[in-house]
Design a protein around this motif. Sequence first.
Motif, PDB file in Angstrom:
ATOM      1  N   ILE A 227     -72.819  64.136 -16.947  1.00  0.00           N
ATOM      2  CA  ILE A 227     -73.057  65.531 -16.554  1.00  0.00           C
ATOM      3  C   ILE A 227     -73.937  65.604 -15.321  1.00  0.00           C
ATOM      4  O   ILE A 227     -73.612  66.285 -14.334  1.00  0.00           O
ATOM      5  CB  ILE A 227     -73.702  66.318 -17.718  1.00  0.00           C
ATOM      6  CG1 ILE A 227     -72.715  66.480 -18.866  1.00  0.00           C
ATOM      7  CG2 ILE A 227     -74.178  67.692 -17.237  1.00  0.00           C
ATOM      8  CD1 ILE A 227     -73.342  66.985 -20.156  1.00  0.00           C
ATOM      9  N   VAL A 228     -75.064  64.905 -15.356  1.00  0.00           N
ATOM     10  CA  VAL A 228     -76.001  64.914 -14.225  1.00  0.00           C
ATOM     11  C   VAL A 228     -75.339  64.355 -12.974  1.00  0.00           C
ATOM     12  O   VAL A 228     -75.525  64.887 -11.872  1.00  0.00           O
ATOM     13  CB  VAL A 228     -77.278  64.115 -14.579  1.00  0.00           C
ATOM     14  CG1 VAL A 228     -78.164  63.945 -13.343  1.00  0.00           C
ATOM     15  CG2 VAL A 228     -78.054  64.808 -15.684  1.00  0.00           C
ATOM     16  N   ALA A 229     -74.555  63.298 -13.128  1.00  0.00           N
ATOM     17  CA  ALA A 229     -73.893  62.681 -11.978  1.00  0.00           C
ATOM     18  C   ALA A 229     -72.964  63.668 -11.285  1.00  0.00           C
ATOM     19  O   ALA A 229     -72.995  63.806 -10.046  1.00  0.00           O
ATOM     20  CB  ALA A 229     -73.118  61.439 -12.424  1.00  0.00           C
ATOM     21  N   PHE A 230     -72.159  64.383 -12.049  1.00  0.00           N
ATOM     22  CA  PHE A 230     -71.214  65.329 -11.444  1.00  0.00           C
ATOM     23  C   PHE A 230     -71.931  66.535 -10.849  1.00  0.00           C
ATOM     24  O   PHE A 230     -71.496  67.072  -9.821  1.00  0.00           O
ATOM     25  CB  PHE A 230     -70.162  65.766 -12.465  1.00  0.00           C
ATOM     26  CG  PHE A 230     -68.960  64.874 -12.511  1.00  0.00           C
ATOM     27  CD1 PHE A 230     -67.967  64.965 -11.547  1.00  0.00           C
ATOM     28  CD2 PHE A 230     -68.832  63.924 -13.506  1.00  0.00           C
ATOM     29  CE1 PHE A 230     -66.855  64.133 -11.583  1.00  0.00           C
ATOM     30  CE2 PHE A 230     -67.727  63.082 -13.542  1.00  0.00           C
ATOM     31  CZ  PHE A 230     -66.737  63.186 -12.581  1.00  0.00           C
ATOM     32  N   LEU A 231     -73.018  66.969 -11.466  1.00  0.00           N
ATOM     33  CA  LEU A 231     -73.775  68.089 -10.900  1.00  0.00           C
ATOM     34  C   LEU A 231     -74.442  67.687  -9.589  1.00  0.00           C
ATOM     35  O   LEU A 231     -74.498  68.480  -8.637  1.00  0.00           O
ATOM     36  CB  LEU A 231     -74.819  68.581 -11.903  1.00  0.00           C
ATOM     37  CG  LEU A 231     -74.270  69.230 -13.190  1.00  0.00           C
ATOM     38  CD1 LEU A 231     -75.414  69.746 -14.052  1.00  0.00           C
ATOM     39  CD2 LEU A 231     -73.295  70.358 -12.874  1.00  0.00           C
ATOM     40  N   LEU A 232     -74.940  66.461  -9.527  1.00  0.00           N
ATOM     41  CA  LEU A 232     -75.554  65.978  -8.286  1.00  0.00           C
ATOM     42  C   LEU A 232     -74.509  65.818  -7.183  1.00  0.00           C
ATOM     43  O   LEU A 232     -74.785  66.122  -6.015  1.00  0.00           O
ATOM     44  CB  LEU A 232     -76.257  64.641  -8.542  1.00  0.00           C
ATOM     45  CG  LEU A 232     -77.553  64.706  -9.370  1.00  0.00           C
ATOM     46  CD1 LEU A 232     -78.084  63.307  -9.651  1.00  0.00           C
ATOM     47  CD2 LEU A 232     -78.618  65.544  -8.654  1.00  0.00           C
ATOM     48  N   ILE A 233     -73.323  65.350  -7.552  1.00  0.00           N
ATOM     49  CA  ILE A 233     -72.243  65.239  -6.559  1.00  0.00           C
ATOM     50  C   ILE A 233     -71.848  66.625  -6.055  1.00  0.00           C
ATOM     51  O   ILE A 233     -71.605  66.819  -4.853  1.00  0.00           O
ATOM     52  CB  ILE A 233     -71.018  64.521  -7.167  1.00  0.00           C
ATOM     53  CG1 ILE A 233     -71.374  63.077  -7.527  1.00  0.00           C
ATOM     54  CG2 ILE A 233     -69.853  64.537  -6.186  1.00  0.00           C
ATOM     55  CD1 ILE A 233     -70.286  62.362  -8.308  1.00  0.00           C
ATOM     56  N   THR A 234     -71.809  67.596  -6.964  1.00  0.00           N
ATOM     57  CA  THR A 234     -71.491  68.974  -6.567  1.00  0.00           C
ATOM     58  C   THR A 234     -72.541  69.515  -5.607  1.00  0.00           C
ATOM     59  O   THR A 234     -72.207  70.173  -4.608  1.00  0.00           O
ATOM     60  CB  THR A 234     -71.415  69.884  -7.811  1.00  0.00           C
ATOM     61  OG1 THR A 234     -70.490  69.341  -8.748  1.00  0.00           O
ATOM     62  CG2 THR A 234     -70.981  71.287  -7.418  1.00  0.00           C
ATOM     63  N   LYS A 235     -73.807  69.218  -5.893  1.00  0.00           N
ATOM     64  CA  LYS A 235     -74.891  69.635  -4.995  1.00  0.00           C
ATOM     65  C   LYS A 235     -74.693  69.036  -3.605  1.00  0.00           C
ATOM     66  O   LYS A 235     -74.867  69.711  -2.585  1.00  0.00           O
ATOM     67  CB  LYS A 235     -76.232  69.185  -5.566  1.00  0.00           C
ATOM     68  CG  LYS A 235     -77.409  69.418  -4.618  1.00  0.00           C
ATOM     69  CD  LYS A 235     -78.623  68.637  -5.066  1.00  0.00           C
ATOM     70  CE  LYS A 235     -79.700  68.666  -3.999  1.00  0.00           C
ATOM     71  NZ  LYS A 235     -80.854  67.803  -4.353  1.00  0.00           N
ATOM     72  N   THR A 236     -74.306  67.766  -3.557  1.00  0.00           N
ATOM     73  CA  THR A 236     -74.068  67.094  -2.278  1.00  0.00           C
ATOM     74  C   THR A 236     -72.921  67.751  -1.514  1.00  0.00           C
ATOM     75  O   THR A 236     -72.976  67.912  -0.295  1.00  0.00           O
ATOM     76  CB  THR A 236     -73.751  65.597  -2.508  1.00  0.00           C
ATOM     77  OG1 THR A 236     -74.830  65.001  -3.237  1.00  0.00           O
ATOM     78  CG2 THR A 236     -73.569  64.869  -1.191  1.00  0.00           C
TER      79      THR A 236
END
Length: 243
Positions: A227-236
């Motif tokens: 979850i955190v990984a995909f949210l961080l990628i979305t932020k990027t």
Amino acid sequence: MLALLIKEFRTFFSSLTGYLILSVYLVATGLFVWVFPGSTNPLDTGYANLDVLFGMSPWIYLFLIPAVCMRLFADEKKQGTIELVYTRPLKEMDIVVAKYFAALLVISVSLLFCLIYYFSIYYLGNPVGSIDSGAFWGSFIGLFLLAAVYIAIGVFSSSVTDNQIVAFLLALILCFLFYTGFDYLADLIIFQNIQSDIYNLGIQEHYKSISRGVVDSRDLVYFTSVIVAFLLITKTVLKSRKW
């Protein structure tokens, strides 16, 4: 951020979208639990369990959750209203988290209706309460975490395009790959030596583990990490507009 979350949540139920999502989920699961005959129907088998509910829900959510998430960023990009969101005193991560939790709240509402099935089987059992509550609650938690991962993938997919159909298809493919793709990959002969490691990369292995009624910290770490990984990628992805 809370204002944006509430706004997104209200948007789902200001039209037929939110009600349609709930209706499709409830009708689909209700048919499998009570109507379709077979070895998974509690009324046919006489066993007080809801294995069919938690067996079918990941596949139903595979289509419903991308449908919920596809408009989160894609629609705003297409209409040009995403620039209004950027003018608010919010960081990119705040926007991502607000939209993520808005979608999670919508799906959580549908999950709460699963309790109707639990209490129905609970009181229909002979004796009353003969259902395996530990397995139910484990599966319930597992389904919630699985939905949370699907939503994170859906939010990411919506952020990379301004086309809702493309966002839906991308989320559908990624969710499918994460749920069952690693299982197919692990079955290949060339990966026999690391088969268990590849299994652990997929959602299904951890979902099955929690569904046994034991909430293992390794499963929680896995779901949280994805979850955190995909949210961080979305932020990027959102931040890349400034590059």
